[in-house]
Structures are given as structure tokens and as C-alpha cells.
Design an enzyme around this catalytic site. Sequence first.
Site, PDB file in Angstrom:
ATOM      1  N   GLU A  36      24.896 -27.781  22.589  1.00  0.00           N
ATOM      2  CA  GLU A  36      24.614 -26.568  21.944  1.00  0.00           C
ATOM      3  C   GLU A  36      24.173 -26.727  20.332  1.00  0.00           C
ATOM      4  O   GLU A  36      25.029 -25.871  19.598  1.00  0.00           O
ATOM      5  CB  GLU A  36      25.464 -25.291  22.172  1.00  0.00           C
ATOM      6  CG  GLU A  36      25.679 -25.021  23.634  1.00  0.00           C
ATOM      7  CD  GLU A  36      26.442 -23.753  23.902  1.00  0.00           C
ATOM      8  OE1 GLU A  36      26.156 -23.175  24.797  1.00  0.00           O
ATOM      9  OE2 GLU A  36      27.277 -23.385  23.218  1.00  0.00           O
ATOM     10  N   GLU A  94      24.614 -26.015  31.894  1.00  0.00           N
ATOM     11  CA  GLU A  94      25.742 -25.118  31.847  1.00  0.00           C
ATOM     12  C   GLU A  94      25.297 -23.712  32.182  1.00  0.00           C
ATOM     13  O   GLU A  94      24.277 -23.208  31.802  1.00  0.00           O
ATOM     14  CB  GLU A  94      26.312 -24.683  30.499  1.00  0.00           C
ATOM     15  CG  GLU A  94      27.242 -25.841  29.872  1.00  0.00           C
ATOM     16  CD  GLU A  94      27.796 -25.580  28.512  1.00  0.00           C
ATOM     17  OE1 GLU A  94      28.171 -24.236  28.416  1.00  0.00           O
ATOM     18  OE2 GLU A  94      28.004 -26.523  27.705  1.00  0.00           O
TER      19      GLU A  94
HETATM   20  C1  BG6 Z   1      29.155 -22.855  25.963  1.00  0.00           C
HETATM   21  C2  BG6 Z   1      29.922 -24.008  25.573  1.00  0.00           C
HETATM   22  O1  BG6 Z   1      29.006 -21.999  24.539  1.00  0.00           O
HETATM   23  O2  BG6 Z   1      29.479 -21.900  26.614  1.00  0.00           O
HETATM   24  C3  BG6 Z   1      31.043 -24.267  26.308  1.00  0.00           C
HETATM   25  O3  BG6 Z   1      29.049 -25.162  25.559  1.00  0.00           O
HETATM   26  C4  BG6 Z   1      31.672 -23.056  26.279  1.00  0.00           C
HETATM   27  O4  BG6 Z   1      31.851 -25.228  25.459  1.00  0.00           O
HETATM   28  C5  BG6 Z   1      30.769 -22.022  27.428  1.00  0.00           C
HETATM   29  O5  BG6 Z   1      33.025 -23.150  27.165  1.00  0.00           O
HETATM   30  C6  BG6 Z   1      31.321 -20.815  27.971  1.00  0.00           C
HETATM   31  O6  BG6 Z   1      31.800 -20.006  26.880  1.00  0.00           O
HETATM   32  P1  BG6 Z   1      33.353 -19.372  26.853  1.00  0.00           P
HETATM   33  O7  BG6 Z   1      33.463 -18.928  25.624  1.00  0.00           O
HETATM   34  O8  BG6 Z   1      33.457 -18.576  27.916  1.00  0.00           O
HETATM   35  O9  BG6 Z   1      34.103 -20.576  27.173  1.00  0.00           O
END
Ligand code: BG6
Length: 475
Positions: free
Chosen positions: A179, A372
Site C-alpha cells: 500500500e 487483499e
Molecule cells: C490494509 C493493510 O490496509 O488493510 C493491512 O495492507 C491491513 O495491513 C488491512 O490489515 C485491513 O485493515 P485493518 O485495519 O482492518 O487491519
Amino acid sequence: MGLRPDFLWGGATAANQSEGGYNLGNRGLANVDLVPTGEDRAGVSAGKIKMLEFDDQHFYPAKEAIDMYHHYMEDIQLFAEMGFKTYRMSLSWSRIFPNGDDVAPNEEGLAFYERIFLELRKHNIEPLVTLTHFDVPLTLIKNYGSWRNRKMIEFYENYSRTVFCRYKGLVKYWLTFNEVNMILHAPFLGAGLCFEPDEDEEQVKYQAMHHQLVASAAATKIAHEIDPDNLVGCMLAGGNNYPYSCRPEDYAKAIEKDRENYLFIDIQSRGAYPNYALKKFERENIHIEMENGDQELLKQHTVDYISFSYYASRVVSTDPSVTHETAGNIYKSVKNPYLNSSEWGWQIDPMGLRSALNMLYDRYQKPLFIVENGLGAMDVPDENGYVEDDYRIDYLREHIKAFKAAVEEDGIELLGYTSWGCIDLVSASKGQMSKRYGFIYVDRDDDGNGTLKRSKKKSFYWYQKVIQSNGEDLA
Ligand code: BG6
């Protein structure tokens, strides 16, 4: 029709949110260790509260996380049982170079990841490795000011060369910065930057961005030199901005907001600063210091594929009376009246994933990789740790349908899909364990209590079937 036969199904984690073992195997500390839970988390993540030492008043969840450091064999076994074709993970930079500027790497750290890669290969799981998922060795922050300092490029080159050489033949898919656009929104958590009260934060952030982008291009060059089979990608925190209304001003604002993110990928994929950014810097008096050779490096060493995270879309408005906001990945958005939200306020929008894929493919014409996606939810396990997580299955099913439509009906080239937090882990934005994404439940709570026992949720068996059918059986 259908997804390609070698479609890379799998799951994703990050070292700082899963590994733990913060002081084991000669590992050095990093920014990500020092981001506590509780009300100071946001300020520390943003670089507004300086926290470069542990204190007794805070809880630091990354220290132990879910202790994958000791559980990785068992965890990989479970991923293999689900049928993973790939596993996205990150290396902890300070496990390999404890201070970041060390002359020689830490053999114990290198050997640790080598064991993981060998174990993955044993199960025919292709590792997809992020060089830095937010982490910066603490010494580089204290002694050099992190990415604001050009010397970081050298340290990053040294680190990447070391791992490309060591893991040659074991790892083929790499990502340089997780990111990469998060530096604008969570500069300490995302890039180790904290600010002095009189500093021009925008200037510092964009200069640091330049250093990261040059470092990324340098790493891409080195990866290809060491092994021409290496494939190096960039990684965007994705999700487009919708205009709240069809007022032309709202539409123009949405374009402007999307460009804040595209800027990074425009440089990593097309190889040059776009004109809209140069004009913005001129207008806002941001001066990016470049050295001879930077522009050629960026031009010549662009990425092989584009990866991104997708959780939600966003909304922007230029109308001051539109004030209803909701949470999103790290930063807020105007609430979309047409969408439901997760328990944390993130707006659920499978169709937005199809649009994001189309927009990225139109813009870059390179293979895409969704690295993701998932639903952070409050799970309630039974006495055996089993969770009936139909809400997670529903979320994933709709998103899988959406990317399949992008492939099958729009012709998008998609390499794979790794859902986020395939095993429960620490949340990046909140530091909570109770914001769970996994197919595998981990017995640990927000204060660090629990046995760390792993158990399969309902979604474990569902995802197994999805992978087995290459995405045809989503029931
Ligand atoms: C992204 C990141 O921002 O989203 C992860 O690459 C992160 O590290 C994921 O965990 C989900 O976000 P969160 O805040 O729910 O953990």
C-alpha cells in the site's frame, strides 16, 4: 471461460501483524512494533505522537501478534489443507537487517524465512513476498529520519539484493512496498515518518515518496538482474472514489482524489511523474529533490504487474452540507447511502471491485493481482473455536463473483486472489484482534490473552471448495 487454470488462489498476512517474536533471533525493532492499541494509535500512526520506545502505559500488539514465529509449520499445513496455490506474506526488514544499516545481514533471520519458503514449496504453495509491509527498522528512523532521507534508498537496495540472492529459485513473485500510497495517510505506521511541530508535512511526505519510488525501481532492476524469472509488482491501497452527486464539481473531485492514489502507480508502472502531479506540486509549493539518473531509473524499471488491496469504495463531495462520514481503510469517507457497511463502518461494495479492476487495467494494461480483500468482523466461536461465519462467506462470495465477471466479461488479466488475514491477525488500523478476517480462528483477545490455538471456521471449508473448483462452486 472461467479463470485461468493456474489462477493463484490463496491468502495474505503481514509480518508485523502475525509473526511476533519481536525480540527473538537477533531481530531489531521497527516502527510497526511501536504502534500501540487504544486512543493513541491513530496519532502514532499519523506521526503526530512520537513513540520510539515502549512504555508501560500502552499495549503493543505486534510484539507477539499471533506468534507465527513459532506456529508457522502448523499454519502452512492449514493453508495447504485449504488448497492454497499461493501465500502472500511479508519479510520483517529488521529481522534481516536489525538496524537497517548493518554491513552484514542477520543469518538467523534469513534462515527463518528460508525454512518458511521451503515448507511452502513442499506443499506446492507459491510464495508471494512483500519486501516491506509498512516496516522500517527503528535505527533508520532514529538516526536518519526514515524515508525523508535519501540514504534509505541505499539501505533498501542492500536489503533487497540480499533477499533476492538468498531466495533465488525459492521466490518468484515480489512486491516492493505494501500500500505504497499509505505514506500520505499513515506516515509513521506506513513509512516510519514522524513530524516536528514546525515541519511542512506535505513536503516531507512527497519527498519520502520519491525516495520510496526510486528504491522500488532500483529493487525491480536488481530483482531482474539476479533472476530474469523474478516478477516484481507494486501494491496500491485500492478502491475508487465515487462522486456523491452528479454535480460536475463532485465528479471532478472524485477524479482528483483517485489521482492521489494513481500517482504512485503511474510512476511505478508508466515510469514517470504525470503532468497533473507536477502541476499540483507547483501549485502547492512542493519541491521534490531529485538526483541525476532518478528519472531514467523510474522509466526503465517499471513493475511487471499491478497488485492492490480492495475492501471498500469511497465517496467524495464538494457540498459542505454533506457531512455524514464513515470509516474506511485508515481514513474516512463520505457515507454512501446505497451501500451497507461492516461493523467498523467500511462500505461493502463488490461491484466497486469490478470497476476498480477495469480502471486499473484500462490505465496500465498490465496483469493485475488482488492481494487483499476481506471482511473484518466480530466472530463468536463455540467451545471448540468453530465460528459459523456466513457473513464472511457472503462478503467473499460477492467479491469473487465480481472479479470473475471482470475476467470473464470484461477481459481483465488477473493473476490471482489472496484474501486478507486468511488466519486471524492484528488489525492494522485498530490493533485489535477482535477485528477478524480469517478462515482460521486464533484464540487471542485484544489484550493479548488466549492460548493462540488455531481452529477452522465454516469459511475454511467453503474456501477449500472454492479453490478446488477454481471459483466455479461458490455456494
Ligand atoms: C490494509 C493493510 O490496509 O488493510 C493491512 O495492507 C491491513 O495491513 C488491512 O490489515 C485491513 O485493515 P485493518 O485495519 O482492518 O487491519
